[in-house]
Design a protein around this motif. Structure first.
Motif, mmCIF file in Angstrom:
data_model
loop_
_atom_site.group_PDB
_atom_site.id
_atom_site.type_symbol
_atom_site.label_atom_id
_atom_site.label_comp_id
_atom_site.label_asym_id
_atom_site.label_seq_id
_atom_site.Cartn_x
_atom_site.Cartn_y
_atom_site.Cartn_z
ATOM 1 N N THR A 133 48.199 42.851 73.485
ATOM 2 C CA THR A 133 46.473 42.666 72.203
ATOM 3 C C THR A 133 45.765 43.790 73.015
ATOM 4 O OG1 THR A 133 46.309 42.464 75.239
ATOM 5 C CG2 THR A 133 47.050 40.574 74.023
ATOM 6 N N GLY A 134 46.480 44.754 73.390
ATOM 7 C CA GLY A 134 45.829 45.836 73.385
ATOM 8 C C GLY A 134 44.508 46.360 74.379
ATOM 9 N N SER A 135 44.381 45.016 74.842
ATOM 10 C CA SER A 135 43.554 44.802 76.055
ATOM 11 C C SER A 135 44.394 44.369 77.278
ATOM 12 C CB SER A 135 43.076 43.855 76.246
ATOM 13 O OG SER A 135 42.251 43.720 76.917
ATOM 14 N N THR A 136 44.069 45.691 78.616
ATOM 15 C CA THR A 136 44.543 45.043 79.626
ATOM 16 C C THR A 136 44.529 43.713 80.214
ATOM 17 O OG1 THR A 136 43.936 47.398 80.093
ATOM 18 C CG2 THR A 136 44.706 45.530 81.703
ATOM 19 N N ASP A 137 43.524 42.997 79.993
ATOM 20 C CA ASP A 137 42.930 42.272 80.419
ATOM 21 C C ASP A 137 43.971 41.297 79.762
ATOM 22 O OD1 ASP A 137 41.490 43.138 82.554
ATOM 23 O OD2 ASP A 137 39.576 42.747 81.613
ATOM 24 N N GLY A 138 43.851 41.134 78.469
ATOM 25 C CA GLY A 138 44.471 40.099 77.159
ATOM 26 C C GLY A 138 45.725 40.509 77.787
ATOM 27 N N ASP A 139 46.263 41.592 78.409
ATOM 28 C CA ASP A 139 47.988 41.153 78.917
ATOM 29 C C ASP A 139 48.097 40.941 80.443
ATOM 30 O OD1 ASP A 139 48.408 43.083 76.436
ATOM 31 O OD2 ASP A 139 48.392 45.113 77.179
ATOM 32 N N PHE A 140 47.307 40.507 80.987
ATOM 33 C CA PHE A 140 47.513 40.108 81.776
ATOM 34 C C PHE A 140 47.228 38.763 81.951
ATOM 35 C CE2 PHE A 140 45.761 38.712 86.639
ATOM 36 C CZ PHE A 140 47.041 38.691 86.910
ATOM 37 N N LEU A 141 46.210 37.928 80.916
ATOM 38 C CA LEU A 141 47.020 36.825 81.073
ATOM 39 C C LEU A 141 47.653 36.170 80.508
ATOM 40 C CD1 LEU A 141 44.382 34.735 81.306
ATOM 41 C CD2 LEU A 141 43.536 34.734 78.698
ATOM 42 N N GLY A 160 56.944 33.752 90.474
ATOM 43 C CA GLY A 160 55.298 33.804 89.935
ATOM 44 C C GLY A 160 54.545 34.682 90.321
ATOM 45 N N THR A 161 54.407 34.976 91.786
ATOM 46 C CA THR A 161 53.617 35.643 92.611
ATOM 47 C C THR A 161 53.812 37.190 92.785
ATOM 48 O OG1 THR A 161 53.285 34.327 94.522
ATOM 49 C CG2 THR A 161 52.929 36.025 94.926
ATOM 50 N N ARG A 162 55.078 37.404 92.623
ATOM 51 C CA ARG A 162 55.508 38.681 92.298
ATOM 52 C C ARG A 162 55.101 39.249 90.912
ATOM 53 N NH1 ARG A 162 60.533 40.494 90.411
ATOM 54 N NH2 ARG A 162 61.731 38.547 90.501
ATOM 55 N N SER A 163 54.996 38.287 89.742
ATOM 56 C CA SER A 163 55.603 38.982 88.750
ATOM 57 C C SER A 163 54.053 39.025 88.419
ATOM 58 C CB SER A 163 55.621 37.561 87.371
ATOM 59 O OG SER A 163 57.037 37.632 88.167
ATOM 60 N N ILE A 164 52.735 38.304 89.127
ATOM 61 C CA ILE A 164 51.254 38.869 88.850
ATOM 62 C C ILE A 164 50.806 39.738 89.095
ATOM 63 C CG2 ILE A 164 49.139 37.473 89.863
ATOM 64 C CD1 ILE A 164 50.012 35.197 89.507
ATOM 65 N N GLY A 165 51.651 40.285 90.669
ATOM 66 C CA GLY A 165 51.422 41.672 91.529
ATOM 67 C C GLY A 165 51.836 42.932 90.691
ATOM 68 N N GLU A 166 53.245 42.690 90.573
ATOM 69 C CA GLU A 166 53.862 44.030 89.431
ATOM 70 C C GLU A 166 52.898 43.575 87.883
ATOM 71 O OE1 GLU A 166 57.424 43.014 88.552
ATOM 72 O OE2 GLU A 166 58.922 43.346 90.585
ATOM 73 N N ALA A 167 52.375 42.750 87.533
ATOM 74 C CA ALA A 167 51.507 42.911 86.229
ATOM 75 C C ALA A 167 50.270 43.548 86.910
ATOM 76 C CB ALA A 167 51.446 41.377 85.469
ATOM 77 N N TYR A 191 46.769 47.714 85.572
ATOM 78 C CA TYR A 191 45.650 48.116 86.074
ATOM 79 C C TYR A 191 45.454 49.751 86.992
ATOM 80 C CZ TYR A 191 43.953 44.113 85.060
ATOM 81 O OH TYR A 191 43.089 43.139 84.094
ATOM 82 N N SER A 192 44.618 50.436 87.140
ATOM 83 C CA SER A 192 44.318 51.901 87.895
ATOM 84 C C SER A 192 44.351 52.175 89.533
ATOM 85 C CB SER A 192 43.515 52.606 87.178
ATOM 86 O OG SER A 192 42.262 52.174 87.682
ATOM 87 N N PRO A 193 44.433 52.205 90.068
ATOM 88 C CA PRO A 193 44.623 52.203 91.184
ATOM 89 C C PRO A 193 43.231 52.389 92.149
ATOM 90 C CG PRO A 193 46.383 54.696 91.380
ATOM 91 C CD PRO A 193 45.632 53.509 89.332
ATOM 92 N N ALA A 194 42.102 52.818 91.430
ATOM 93 C CA ALA A 194 40.929 52.674 91.474
ATOM 94 C C ALA A 194 40.401 51.405 91.053
ATOM 95 C CB ALA A 194 39.992 53.761 90.608
ATOM 96 N N GLN A 195 40.916 50.625 89.762
ATOM 97 C CA GLN A 195 40.797 48.946 89.404
ATOM 98 C C GLN A 195 40.954 48.648 90.899
ATOM 99 O OE1 GLN A 195 42.344 49.772 86.121
ATOM 100 N NE2 GLN A 195 40.608 49.139 84.753
ATOM 101 N N LEU A 196 42.622 48.556 91.051
ATOM 102 C CA LEU A 196 42.916 47.539 91.570
ATOM 103 C C LEU A 196 41.911 47.760 93.274
ATOM 104 C CD1 LEU A 196 46.361 48.788 91.485
ATOM 105 C CD2 LEU A 196 45.609 46.407 90.759
ATOM 106 N N ARG A 197 41.691 49.403 93.711
ATOM 107 C CA ARG A 197 40.755 49.361 95.308
ATOM 108 C C ARG A 197 39.572 48.105 94.492
ATOM 109 N NH1 ARG A 197 41.935 54.155 94.934
ATOM 110 N NH2 ARG A 197 43.724 54.856 96.026
ATOM 111 N N VAL A 198 38.424 47.939 93.300
ATOM 112 C CA VAL A 198 37.613 47.411 93.081
ATOM 113 C C VAL A 198 38.296 45.637 93.919
ATOM 114 C CG1 VAL A 198 36.494 46.725 91.412
ATOM 115 C CG2 VAL A 198 36.521 48.884 91.596
ATOM 116 N N LEU A 199 39.377 44.885 92.585
ATOM 117 C CA LEU A 199 40.714 43.714 92.557
ATOM 118 C C LEU A 199 39.910 43.355 94.243
ATOM 119 C CD1 LEU A 199 42.251 44.213 89.837
ATOM 120 C CD2 LEU A 199 40.062 42.825 89.779
ATOM 121 N N VAL A 200 40.568 44.267 94.888
ATOM 122 C CA VAL A 200 40.871 44.223 96.882
ATOM 123 C C VAL A 200 39.335 44.176 97.552
ATOM 124 C CG1 VAL A 200 41.734 45.024 98.982
ATOM 125 C CG2 VAL A 200 42.904 45.877 96.676
ATOM 126 N N ARG A 201 38.662 45.449 97.038
ATOM 127 C CA ARG A 201 37.249 45.123 97.502
ATOM 128 C C ARG A 201 36.422 43.496 97.020
ATOM 129 N NH1 ARG A 201 34.622 45.138 102.379
ATOM 130 N NH2 ARG A 201 31.933 45.920 101.809
#
Length: 233
Positions: free
Chosen positions: A117-125, A203-210, A215-225
């Motif tokens: 997709t060239g889109s991070t969110d699209g690739d995650f989906l 499934g859980t591990r694959s989502i975590g690895e994706a 996502y960047s460390p900063a984005q991951l911190r936002v998701l966790v928060r």
């Protein structure tokens, strides 16, 4: 009336090699030969050869043809089984045709199905589409489509790696607010189901690895928060 092997093959719409193969398999009886050794085929041979060709074209294995008697129940059973297989194949091809039509009408859908997709969110989906069951995947899509604040998504996507704690907190708070109602309407995501053949562990591990890869460390911190803020409510 007598036909040569080549003439018989031509009349039946097949090849010399096929006729010889049917002889070798015992499907087509050998015809009488003339004094010079040439085979002479008659109408019965042509009818039988055409019947063999028809069964082969319908998908009947050669090994089963000798035992098929049109007057026997087994003959009908074999054809009914072939009819069921053909129906299933037609249904599969209808799905393929519809997907091709969708790709022709909406070229962008190819990006999602191909994982490019060239889109991070699209690739995650795309990853989610491989591990979640259909109900959970559709629930996830609904949450994304229900977000009223498009700006927060843009801010999250463009979040710099060196984003300050204040900036991350602001984006996380706005994101939590944006997805709150959508998540409330998607109870499937409280305990998401996984696709057939995908274990919960994989499934859980694959989502975590994706998440970690896309996502960047900063984005991951936002998701966790964001998750912390929603869980605290």
């Amino acid at each position: 009336m007598a036909w040569s092997t080549r003439e018989l093959a031509e009349l039946a719409g097949t090849s010399l090699r096929a006729v010889r193969h049917y002889h070798d398999e015992g499907l087509l009886p050998e015809p009488p030969r003339s004094s010079n050794g040439y085979k002479h085929y008659g109408v019965r041979h042509l009818i039988q050869l055409m019947h063999i060709r028809r069964l082969v074209d319908l998908g009947v294995p050669l090994a089963e043809i000798p035992s098929l008697d049109p007057s026997a129940d087994s003959y009908r059973e074999v054809l009914e089984a072939l009819a069921s297989e053909t129906t299933a194949e037609i249904e599969r091809l209808v799905v393929v045709r519809d997907e091709i039509a969708q790709l022709l009408e909406e070229p962008g859908t190819w990006e999602m199905s191909s994982g490019t997709t060239g889109s991070t969110d699209g690739d995650f989906l795309t990853v989610l589409s491989r591990v979640l069951d259909e109900d959970s995947l559709q629930a996830w899509r609904r949450v994304g489509e229900s977000i009223p604040d498009a700006q927060v998504l843009a801010d999250f996507e463009n979040l710099p790696e060196e984003a300050s704690a204040e900036m991350r907190e602001d984006v996380a708070a706005r994101m939590a607010e944006a997805v709150r109602d959508g998540l409330a309407a998607a109870p499937e995501l409280d305990d998401p189901g996984f696709g057939e053949g995908t274990s919960r562990a994989l499934g859980t591990r694959s989502i975590g690895e994706a998440l970690a890869e896309l996502y960047s460390p900063a984005q991951l911190r936002v998701l966790v928060r964001c998750h912390e803020l929603l869980s605290a409510e």
